[in-house]
Design an enzyme around this catalytic site. Structure first.
Site, PDB file in Angstrom:
ATOM      1  CG  ASP A   1      -0.258  -0.356   2.515  1.00 43.87           C
ATOM      2  OD1 ASP A   1       0.987  -0.351   2.543  1.00 43.87           O
ATOM      3  OD2 ASP A   1      -0.958  -0.646   3.494  1.00 43.87           O
TER       4      ASP A   1
ATOM      5  CG  ASN B   1      -8.831  -1.176  12.222  1.00 46.06           C
ATOM      6  OD1 ASN B   1      -7.908  -1.808  11.729  1.00 46.06           O
ATOM      7  ND2 ASN B   1      -9.313  -0.077  11.672  1.00 46.06           N
TER       8      ASN B   1
ATOM      9  CG  HIS C   1      -5.798  -1.866   8.992  1.00 45.79           C
ATOM     10  ND1 HIS C   1      -5.950  -0.711   9.726  1.00 45.79           N
ATOM     11  CD2 HIS C   1      -4.482  -1.934   8.693  1.00 45.79           C
ATOM     12  CE1 HIS C   1      -4.773  -0.119   9.855  1.00 45.79           C
ATOM     13  NE2 HIS C   1      -3.873  -0.844   9.248  1.00 45.79           N
TER      14      HIS C   1
HETATM   15  C1  GLP Z   1      -0.431   0.708   8.475  1.00 45.53           C
HETATM   16  C2  GLP Z   1      -0.054  -0.179   7.294  1.00 45.53           C
HETATM   17  C3  GLP Z   1      -0.256  -1.644   7.614  1.00 45.53           C
HETATM   18  C4  GLP Z   1       0.427  -1.978   8.938  1.00 45.53           C
HETATM   19  C5  GLP Z   1      -0.207  -1.143  10.037  1.00 45.53           C
HETATM   20  C6  GLP Z   1       0.381  -1.442  11.403  1.00 45.53           C
HETATM   21  O1  GLP Z   1      -1.786   0.906   8.569  1.00 45.53           O
HETATM   22  N1  GLP Z   1      -0.826   0.141   6.133  1.00 45.53           N
HETATM   23  O2  GLP Z   1       0.289  -2.433   6.559  1.00 45.53           O
HETATM   24  O3  GLP Z   1       0.266  -3.353   9.200  1.00 45.53           O
HETATM   25  O4  GLP Z   1       0.027   0.217   9.735  1.00 45.53           O
HETATM   26  O5  GLP Z   1       1.570  -0.716  11.588  1.00 45.53           O
HETATM   27  P1  GLP Z   1       2.569  -0.965  12.755  1.00 45.53           P
HETATM   28  O6  GLP Z   1       3.377  -2.165  12.376  1.00 45.53           O
HETATM   29  O7  GLP Z   1       3.421   0.269  12.796  1.00 45.53           O
HETATM   30  O8  GLP Z   1       1.783  -1.169  14.006  1.00 45.53           O
END
Ligand code: GLP
Length: 243
Positions: free
Chosen positions: A67, A133, A135
């Site tokens: 993304d 959440n 995702h």
């Molecule tokens: C963002 C990214 C995700 C990632 C999430 C969690 O939303 N688009 O791909 O998994 O953050 O990030 P972190 O690893 O910093 O908690």
């Protein structure tokens, strides 16, 4: 689904690095699905170290990231393009033409990205983090699962979670372009890493809850080759249930 719990966040992330390194060792022209966020950084550090020591070679590897934010310049240090340059691309012998991130904000841009993944032969191993959440990529809780790469409007929770990287929550982009659930499910193998107590609920619902687009990662219960790597904090609710 395989579920492994590690003593530390670093160990859980490094274990993901082991799986990616094994994939590249087995198949020199592997197609890697890559993720951003703070979670995968130790995995990238391990890959860089093994590259520097001559253990793995990225010369023929192709990569596709999950993304990118919409409306952020790729040179902006907070863009996912810049993140990947900083943590992996500039430090190993990946060919620039073999690295891909989605960009743009149109349906056509999404279709082009899907086509590029298809033409590369599909993703061999997909690395994932997880949002609080549930995702994955930027597939936010929704009424339906999405199929291909698409533009998403970020939820308030995700904007707040990602605000730590920006000066203020107002600076966090409101939209992103993300691989869809269909792209992730089409990967031959999926490795999801979750660390920290604020991921415990999402990990529990992913593994033990109903499969629902309200918890996008829960669809991974149906993936034939999925491994979830967690530290004790993120795995706490699952561990409690299985005791
Ligand atoms: C963002 C990214 C995700 C990632 C999430 C969690 O939303 N688009 O791909 O998994 O953050 O990030 P972190 O690893 O910093 O908690």
């Amino acid at each position: 689904m395989e579920f492994h719990v590690y003593e530390s966040a670093r160990a859980a992330c490094e274990a993901a690095g082991v799986l990616i390194a094994a994939q590249v060792t087995r198949k020199g022209d592997s197609v890697l699905g890559l993720a951003t966020g703070s979670t995968p950084i130790p995995a990238y550090e391990m890959l860089v170290q093994w590259y520097e020591r001559g253990v793995i070679d990225f010369d023929r590897v192709r990569t596709f990231n999950l993304d990118e934010y919409v409306g952020i310049d790729h040179k902006n240090p907070l863009s996912y393009h810049a993140f990947m340059q900083e943590h992996l691309f500039s430090k190993v012998n990946l060919r620039p033409e073999n690295t891909h991130l989605p960009s743009g904000h149109s349906a056509e841009a999404g279709l082009r990205y899907d086509r590029a993944i298809h033409e590369a032969g599909g993703i061999d191993i997909q690395l994932l983090g997880i949002g609080r959440n549930g995702h994955i990529g930027f597939n936010e809780p929704a009424k339906d699962f999405t199929f291909g790469t698409h533009v998403v409007t970020l939820t308030q929770d995700t904007i707040e979670a990602n605000a730590r990287f920006f000066k203020s929550p107002d600076d966090v982009p409101r939209q992103a372009i993300s691989m869809g659930i269909g792209n992730i499910m089409a990967a031959k193998c999926v490795v999801l890493v979750a660390t920290g107590a604020d991921k415990a609920d999402a990990v529990y619902k992913t593994l033990c809850g109903p499969i629902t687009p309200q918890v996008p990662a829960s669809i991974l219960q149906l993936h034939p080759c999925c491994v979830i790597l967690a530290d004790h904090e993120a795995g706490a609710l699952v561990e409690r249930e299985s005791r």
